[in-house]
Design a protein around this motif. Structure first.
Motif, PDB file in Angstrom:
ATOM      1  N   VAL A 307      22.833  85.190  57.681  1.00 12.45           N
ATOM      2  CA  VAL A 307      23.798  84.222  57.157  1.00 12.45           C
ATOM      3  C   VAL A 307      23.695  82.890  57.894  1.00 12.45           C
ATOM      4  O   VAL A 307      23.837  81.812  57.283  1.00 12.45           O
ATOM      5  N   ASP A 308      23.395  82.943  59.212  1.00 13.62           N
ATOM      6  CA  ASP A 308      23.212  81.704  59.971  1.00 13.62           C
ATOM      7  C   ASP A 308      21.937  80.986  59.550  1.00 13.62           C
ATOM      8  O   ASP A 308      21.890  79.753  59.484  1.00 13.62           O
ATOM      9  N   VAL A 310      20.512  81.118  56.562  1.00 13.58           N
ATOM     10  CA  VAL A 310      20.748  80.535  55.238  1.00 13.58           C
ATOM     11  C   VAL A 310      21.619  79.292  55.352  1.00 13.58           C
ATOM     12  O   VAL A 310      21.383  78.267  54.692  1.00 13.58           O
ATOM     13  N   ARG A 311      22.641  79.366  56.209  1.00 12.14           N
ATOM     14  CA  ARG A 311      23.552  78.229  56.369  1.00 12.14           C
ATOM     15  C   ARG A 311      22.830  77.011  56.937  1.00 12.14           C
ATOM     16  O   ARG A 311      23.102  75.870  56.538  1.00 12.14           O
ATOM     17  N   GLN A 314      20.321  75.110  54.353  1.00 12.79           N
ATOM     18  CA  GLN A 314      20.864  74.246  53.296  1.00 12.79           C
ATOM     19  C   GLN A 314      20.784  72.768  53.641  1.00 12.79           C
ATOM     20  O   GLN A 314      20.262  71.980  52.849  1.00 12.79           O
ATOM     21  N   GLU A 338      24.556  82.957  50.618  1.00 10.59           N
ATOM     22  CA  GLU A 338      25.524  82.888  51.717  1.00 10.59           C
ATOM     23  C   GLU A 338      26.839  83.546  51.318  1.00 10.59           C
ATOM     24  O   GLU A 338      27.470  84.260  52.118  1.00 10.59           O
ATOM     25  N   TYR A 339      27.256  83.306  50.085  1.00  7.33           N
ATOM     26  CA  TYR A 339      28.506  83.912  49.593  1.00  7.33           C
ATOM     27  C   TYR A 339      28.387  85.436  49.560  1.00  7.33           C
ATOM     28  O   TYR A 339      29.320  86.159  49.958  1.00  7.33           O
TER      29      TYR A 339
END
Length: 370
Positions: A307-308, A310-311, A314, A338-339
């Motif tokens: 998740v980090d 992917v964040r 962006q 991410e969602y």
């Protein structure tokens, strides 16, 4: 600035204040932030140690603060609804307003509840109603302003719908001697009947400059050894959340004597800019299997969370030259991943979706170049 949905009306207060014993005895913690002990000041969390004590100390949102301050000075404070992301100064602002409004009687004149813990209808009917139903007391120089008490309901979006409807009636009944301040992250979870009874102010994420200035103040007070790239890393990772920034600074200085960029990323477990650049290179240039295997190996060796990754990918996408009709679908896909990761799915499947999204992007870029 936050939008004001209804005109604030003058506070209705009695000329002669009456001292009435409260039906139920409230603890200091229930009435507001208890004063910090010397031990907590020395070793406690910096988010509390450096919580603004006055309106002048609040890091940003000067337009909102000036408006609330003016309404307070003119004795026209309405019911308030403060909303926005975590760590943007909502609770600090209203507590600073209360300290200015009540002076030394601050602890006696406010009731603070966290609705994520006390969110049932019984709490609204008991603690809030008992506190709101007692008439106010006059206190010397603060006589005019101290006649109206203040109830702060933090994380109000966690309240049940029944509790919110019950609170609506209590707000109407005790408007004469009590003001309510609702604080939440998601205003959409507050019923319209409550929203219409409050003046709304939105607290957006703090600007990087405001976060940096407050961190520099804390660094000076604590006499820390922080490099410029370390400070920039904290500001970047905080994403406008002052609470997160202070927690990162405190945890990093406890782990490392020198707060550098490497120390910050090592302490937080976030991928570094160089690692994100390497991952993006794999995704845009390697085959599906090769990119997948390389990212799995890097995640394992560095202890990274997908998740980090992917964040951080962006904003990095905007530094890559590509047509808008290709960039937008990729950004939307990353946001969807991410969602989904927030709900705890299988990371291997989501990593496959990530690599697949970049594979389609690479094919589209090649076609556009031809």
């Amino acid at each position: 600035m936050g939008e004001m949905e209804e005109e604030a009306t003058a506070m209705e207060v009695d000329d002669g204040a009456v001292d009435v014993d409260p039906p139920r005895k409230l603890t200091a913690a229930q009435k507001g932030k208890a004063p910090m002990t010397q031990e907590l000041q020395r070793s406690g969390p910096w988010v509390e140690k450096y919580r603004p004590a006055s309106l002048a100390d609040v890091a940003a949102h000067k337009d909102i603060i000036d408006t609330i301050d003016r309404l307070t000075a003119e004795n026209k404070l309405p019911h308030l609804l403060l909303y926005g992301p975590p760590g943007t100064g909502k609770t600090s602002t209203i507590l600073a307003v209360a300290r200015k409004l009540y002076g030394p009687q601050f602890q006696n004149m406010i009731l603070e509840l966290n609705a994520s813990d006390d969110r049932g209808i019984d709490v609204v009917r008991q603690q809030i109603q008992d506190f709101a139903s007692t008439q106010s007391i006059s206190f010397g120089n603060h006589r005019e302003k101290a006649n109206v008490k203040l109830i702060i309901l933090d994380e109000a979006d966690a309240m049940t719908k029944d509790a919110q409807f019950s609170l609506r009636r209590i707000i109407e009944k005790y408007t004469k001697n009590t003001r309510f301040c609702l604080i939440c992250n998601y205003v959409s979870k507050i019923i319209p009947a409550l929203q219409s009874r409050c003046t709304r102010f939105r607290f957006p994420p703090l600007q990087a400059q405001h976060v940096r200035e407050r961190l520099e103040f804390v660094i000076d007070q604590e006499r820390l050894d922080v490099t410029e790239d370390g400070l920039s890393a904290i500001v970047r990772l905080s994403n406008g959340d002052m609470r997160k920034a202070l927690n990162i600074l405190q945890s990093t200085q406890m782990a490392e004597p020198h707060v550098t960029e490497a120390a910050v990323y090592s302490c937080t477990g976030n991928p570094t800019p160089k690692e994100i650049e390497q991952i993006a290179s794999w995704l845009l240039n390697e085959s599906f299997q090769s990119a997948y295997s390389n990212i799995v190996q890097l995640k394992t060796s560095k202890g990274l969370a997908l998740v980090d990754v992917v964040r951080e990918l962006q904003p990095f996408i905007f530094t890559i030259s590509m047509p808008g009709n290709i960039r937008v679908p990729l950004i939307n896909c990353l946001a969807d991943i991410e969602y989904r990761l927030a709900s705890g799915p299988n990371e291997k499947l989501q990593l496959g979706a990530l690599v697949s999204a970049f594979t389609h992007t690479r094919v589209a870029l090649v076609s556009a170049a031809r």
